[in-house]
Design a protein around this motif. Structure first.
Motif, PDB file in Angstrom:
ATOM      1  N   GLY A 154      -7.706  33.674   5.038  1.00 40.34           N
ATOM      2  CA  GLY A 154      -7.927  32.365   4.429  1.00 40.34           C
ATOM      3  C   GLY A 154      -6.983  32.096   3.279  1.00 40.34           C
ATOM      4  O   GLY A 154      -6.473  30.978   3.118  1.00 40.34           O
ATOM      5  N   ILE A 155      -6.705  33.118   2.474  1.00 45.22           N
ATOM      6  CA  ILE A 155      -5.766  32.954   1.366  1.00 45.22           C
ATOM      7  C   ILE A 155      -4.361  32.695   1.892  1.00 45.22           C
ATOM      8  O   ILE A 155      -3.604  31.888   1.338  1.00 45.22           O
ATOM      9  N   GLY A 156      -3.997  33.355   3.007  1.00 44.66           N
ATOM     10  CA  GLY A 156      -2.699  33.078   3.626  1.00 44.66           C
ATOM     11  C   GLY A 156      -2.599  31.633   4.079  1.00 44.66           C
ATOM     12  O   GLY A 156      -1.572  30.959   3.853  1.00 44.66           O
ATOM     13  N   TYR A 157      -3.651  31.121   4.713  1.00 48.96           N
ATOM     14  CA  TYR A 157      -3.675  29.710   5.098  1.00 48.96           C
ATOM     15  C   TYR A 157      -3.582  28.808   3.866  1.00 48.96           C
ATOM     16  O   TYR A 157      -2.911  27.763   3.890  1.00 48.96           O
ATOM     17  N   ALA A 158      -4.259  29.195   2.801  1.00 52.02           N
ATOM     18  CA  ALA A 158      -4.238  28.385   1.583  1.00 52.02           C
ATOM     19  C   ALA A 158      -2.828  28.296   0.997  1.00 52.02           C
ATOM     20  O   ALA A 158      -2.400  27.235   0.534  1.00 52.02           O
ATOM     21  N   LEU A 159      -2.098  29.407   1.002  1.00 49.01           N
ATOM     22  CA  LEU A 159      -0.723  29.390   0.501  1.00 49.01           C
ATOM     23  C   LEU A 159       0.169  28.525   1.390  1.00 49.01           C
ATOM     24  O   LEU A 159       1.042  27.803   0.890  1.00 49.01           O
ATOM     25  N   LEU A 160      -0.040  28.583   2.705  1.00 50.49           N
ATOM     26  CA  LEU A 160       0.715  27.711   3.614  1.00 50.49           C
ATOM     27  C   LEU A 160       0.399  26.246   3.320  1.00 50.49           C
ATOM     28  O   LEU A 160       1.297  25.394   3.300  1.00 50.49           O
ATOM     29  N   SER A 161      -0.867  25.956   3.081  1.00 46.49           N
ATOM     30  CA  SER A 161      -1.257  24.590   2.724  1.00 46.49           C
ATOM     31  C   SER A 161      -0.584  24.140   1.434  1.00 46.49           C
ATOM     32  O   SER A 161      -0.136  22.996   1.312  1.00 46.49           O
ATOM     33  N   ALA A 162      -0.497  25.052   0.458  1.00 40.79           N
ATOM     34  CA  ALA A 162       0.140  24.717  -0.819  1.00 40.79           C
ATOM     35  C   ALA A 162       1.615  24.376  -0.625  1.00 40.79           C
ATOM     36  O   ALA A 162       2.154  23.487  -1.297  1.00 40.79           O
ATOM     37  N   VAL A 163       2.286  25.078   0.298  1.00 42.28           N
ATOM     38  CA  VAL A 163       3.689  24.768   0.583  1.00 42.28           C
ATOM     39  C   VAL A 163       3.815  23.356   1.150  1.00 42.28           C
ATOM     40  O   VAL A 163       4.681  22.571   0.737  1.00 42.28           O
ATOM     41  N   GLY A 164       2.940  23.008   2.100  1.00 42.77           N
ATOM     42  CA  GLY A 164       2.970  21.655   2.652  1.00 42.77           C
ATOM     43  C   GLY A 164       2.658  20.608   1.604  1.00 42.77           C
ATOM     44  O   GLY A 164       3.307  19.554   1.528  1.00 42.77           O
ATOM     45  N   TYR A 165       1.661  20.890   0.762  1.00 38.58           N
ATOM     46  CA  TYR A 165       1.295  19.957  -0.314  1.00 38.58           C
ATOM     47  C   TYR A 165       2.449  19.757  -1.282  1.00 38.58           C
ATOM     48  O   TYR A 165       2.743  18.629  -1.704  1.00 38.58           O
ATOM     49  N   ALA A 166       3.129  20.844  -1.639  1.00 36.86           N
ATOM     50  CA  ALA A 166       4.255  20.735  -2.568  1.00 36.86           C
ATOM     51  C   ALA A 166       5.370  19.898  -1.970  1.00 36.86           C
ATOM     52  O   ALA A 166       5.981  19.066  -2.657  1.00 36.86           O
ATOM     53  N   GLY A 167       5.650  20.089  -0.675  1.00 33.96           N
ATOM     54  CA  GLY A 167       6.691  19.302  -0.033  1.00 33.96           C
ATOM     55  C   GLY A 167       6.375  17.816  -0.033  1.00 33.96           C
ATOM     56  O   GLY A 167       7.237  16.978  -0.333  1.00 33.96           O
ATOM     57  N   VAL A 168       5.123  17.473   0.298  1.00 25.47           N
ATOM     58  CA  VAL A 168       4.718  16.061   0.300  1.00 25.47           C
ATOM     59  C   VAL A 168       4.801  15.475  -1.110  1.00 25.47           C
ATOM     60  O   VAL A 168       5.258  14.342  -1.303  1.00 25.47           O
ATOM     61  N   THR A 169       4.375  16.240  -2.111  1.00 32.67           N
ATOM     62  CA  THR A 169       4.408  15.762  -3.491  1.00 32.67           C
ATOM     63  C   THR A 169       5.839  15.512  -3.961  1.00 32.67           C
ATOM     64  O   THR A 169       6.136  14.471  -4.556  1.00 32.67           O
ATOM     65  N   LEU A 170       6.729  16.450  -3.693  1.00 29.21           N
ATOM     66  CA  LEU A 170       8.114  16.307  -4.141  1.00 29.21           C
ATOM     67  C   LEU A 170       8.800  15.140  -3.445  1.00 29.21           C
ATOM     68  O   LEU A 170       9.519  14.352  -4.086  1.00 29.21           O
ATOM     69  N   LEU A 171       8.583  15.004  -2.142  1.00 30.56           N
ATOM     70  CA  LEU A 171       9.206  13.890  -1.427  1.00 30.56           C
ATOM     71  C   LEU A 171       8.609  12.566  -1.873  1.00 30.56           C
ATOM     72  O   LEU A 171       9.328  11.569  -2.033  1.00 30.56           O
ATOM     73  N   GLY A 172       7.288  12.530  -2.079  1.00 32.64           N
ATOM     74  CA  GLY A 172       6.662  11.296  -2.557  1.00 32.64           C
ATOM     75  C   GLY A 172       7.163  10.912  -3.937  1.00 32.64           C
ATOM     76  O   GLY A 172       7.396   9.729  -4.217  1.00 32.64           O
ATOM     77  N   ARG A 173       7.348  11.886  -4.812  1.00 39.40           N
ATOM     78  CA  ARG A 173       7.877  11.606  -6.155  1.00 39.40           C
ATOM     79  C   ARG A 173       9.312  11.110  -6.078  1.00 39.40           C
ATOM     80  O   ARG A 173       9.690  10.153  -6.755  1.00 39.40           O
ATOM     81  N   PHE A 174      10.128  11.742  -5.228  1.00 37.02           N
ATOM     82  CA  PHE A 174      11.514  11.318  -5.071  1.00 37.02           C
ATOM     83  C   PHE A 174      11.583   9.881  -4.558  1.00 37.02           C
ATOM     84  O   PHE A 174      12.344   9.054  -5.080  1.00 37.02           O
TER      85      PHE A 174
ATOM     86  N   THR B 127      -5.286  27.075  -2.811  1.00 40.46           N
ATOM     87  CA  THR B 127      -4.397  26.000  -2.354  1.00 40.46           C
ATOM     88  C   THR B 127      -3.894  25.169  -3.521  1.00 40.46           C
ATOM     89  O   THR B 127      -2.689  24.999  -3.714  1.00 40.46           O
ATOM     90  N   LEU B 128      -4.820  24.630  -4.286  1.00 39.35           N
ATOM     91  CA  LEU B 128      -4.413  23.736  -5.364  1.00 39.35           C
ATOM     92  C   LEU B 128      -4.023  24.480  -6.625  1.00 39.35           C
ATOM     93  O   LEU B 128      -3.337  23.938  -7.477  1.00 39.35           O
ATOM     94  N   GLY B 129      -4.445  25.730  -6.761  1.00 40.92           N
ATOM     95  CA  GLY B 129      -4.023  26.504  -7.923  1.00 40.92           C
ATOM     96  C   GLY B 129      -2.575  26.933  -7.823  1.00 40.92           C
ATOM     97  O   GLY B 129      -1.848  26.963  -8.823  1.00 40.92           O
ATOM     98  N   SER B 130      -2.128  27.283  -6.618  1.00 43.65           N
ATOM     99  CA  SER B 130      -0.718  27.655  -6.445  1.00 43.65           C
ATOM    100  C   SER B 130       0.174  26.443  -6.277  1.00 43.65           C
ATOM    101  O   SER B 130       1.396  26.523  -6.473  1.00 43.65           O
ATOM    102  N   GLY B 131      -0.405  25.291  -5.939  1.00 43.15           N
ATOM    103  CA  GLY B 131       0.387  24.078  -5.762  1.00 43.15           C
ATOM    104  C   GLY B 131       1.222  23.691  -6.971  1.00 43.15           C
ATOM    105  O   GLY B 131       2.428  23.426  -6.838  1.00 43.15           O
ATOM    106  N   PRO B 132       0.643  23.638  -8.188  1.00 44.72           N
ATOM    107  CA  PRO B 132       1.444  23.274  -9.353  1.00 44.72           C
ATOM    108  C   PRO B 132       2.622  24.207  -9.604  1.00 44.72           C
ATOM    109  O   PRO B 132       3.683  23.772 -10.054  1.00 44.72           O
ATOM    110  N   VAL B 133       2.441  25.499  -9.315  1.00 47.79           N
ATOM    111  CA  VAL B 133       3.546  26.435  -9.512  1.00 47.79           C
ATOM    112  C   VAL B 133       4.681  26.111  -8.550  1.00 47.79           C
ATOM    113  O   VAL B 133       5.853  26.031  -8.937  1.00 47.79           O
TER     114      VAL B 133
END
Length: 337
Positions: free
Chosen positions: A168-188, A115-121
């Motif tokens: 579980g890895i599929g769920y983790a990648l989905l979580s990373a997508v949600g995390y990235a969206g929240v991070t980008l919107l929060g930064r904006f 989840t968090l490893g793919s998040g930065p990418v």
């Protein structure tokens, strides 16, 4: 709350690091709740959001009594930016619920690292496309390293980490997508001073709780109370530390910390969770999973190198390869950089 203009960058980095550390404990608490309370990942996320929302509303009330000139009333806070609240809330709900499902299926260590490893990418790519934050060669290398790491993780996951590691890895990648969206919107929002920290956090968590309620009722909403004090304590911890506290600090930090930098700092989370998974829950990581983890962390180091060198270079001089620009400096050369 302290305004973004008065917040030093180092303190923003510290806030994001504290938030990531708090998130790293959330997966371990959720794992314990599966056994103690007998509820699934959606219900755990709902109780986490509901408890965090109650605590944030109490904090908002206290803070408004103390400093009414800086904290808006609830009605104004919810009406400030409903579109942002909707997107943030859905992103939070997806990120947290999919993460808990990843932990349930793939184990705490693998679920959190993916989840968090793919998040930065994902954040680096999204920040370049939507915010104009460049990653350069290091960012490209990070993407390649991250993809290779995920391939190894998917190929090497087995029953030693969880009942269904690939799911579980599929769920983790989905979580990373949600995390990235929240991070980008929060930064904006933080970069453009679009409201205060309560406006960024409270409406989003409210939307997230509303979205999760029907799914939690379908899954099984009410936790078992064989050990009521322990169950309620776990729910209170999930709402207070990795939700209310963590998101407040995270959104404050995003006001002065770039999105990619924040996602790199957030790798404190999988390191914390992986250590808990191995040391407390006895999870085992085979060689392929360890290699994939190393590649994901290598991707983070690439991004960290870019974040550490990008801003100073743009202030000092143009790219060393631009010899003529260096011999004949002109303001337009710096703008181009």
């Amino acid at each position: 709350m302290q305004s973004s203009s008065a917040l030093p960058a180092w303190r923003g980095v510290l806030y994001v690091a504290i938030a990531a550390t708090a998130w790293g404990t959330g997966g371990a608490v959720a794992t314990e709740m599966y056994d103690v309370a007998g509820i699934g990942p959606v219900a755990v996320s709902f109780w986490r959001f509901l408890t965090g929302l109650v605590l944030l509303l109490v904090a908002h009330t206290v803070w408004r009594v103390r400093r009414p000139e800086t904290v808006p009333p609830l009605r104004a806070m919810y009406a400030a930016n409903p579109r942002r609240a909707l997107i943030t809330g859905i992103g939070m709900a997806v990120a947290q619920t999919a993460y808990f499902a990843a932990v349930q299926q793939a184990g705490l260590a693998v679920g959190t690292v993916v989840t968090l490893g793919s998040g930065p990418v994902l954040v680096a790519v999204g920040a370049r496309l939507t915010l104009g934050e460049r990653t350069g060669v290091a960012g490209t290398a990070a993407v390649a390293s991250g993809v290779a790491g995920l391939v190894l993780l998917m190929g090497g996951a087995d029953g030693s980490t969880g009942p269904d590691p690939l799911l579980g890895i599929g769920y983790a990648l989905l979580s990373a997508v949600g995390y990235a969206g929240v991070t980008l919107l929060g930064r904006f929002s933080g970069r453009n001073s679009a409201g205060g920290v309560f406006e960024s956090t409270v409406p989003g968590i409210t939307v997230g709780a509303i979205c999760l309620l029907p799914l939690a009722m379908w899954e099984g909403l009410v936790p078992g109370m064989d050990r009521p004090a322990w169950t309620l304590g776990l729910i209170q911890y999930l709402g207070a530390v990795p939700t209310a506290l963590a998101y407040i600090l995270f959104f404050i930090g995003l006001r002065v910390v770039r999105a990619t930098t924040a996602s790199v700092i957030a790798l404190v989370d999988p390191l914390t969770a992986a250590a808990i998974g191995v040391l407390v829950f006895g999870e085992r990581l085979n060689a392929s999973v360890l290699a994939g983890t190393a590649l994901l962390l290598l991707a983070v180091l690439f991004l960290a190198a870019r974040e550490g060198s990008g801003q100073p270079r743009s202030r000092r001089s143009p790219d060393p390869d631009r010899g003529r620009e260096r011999r004949a400096p002109h303001p337009s050369a710096r703008i181009e950089e």
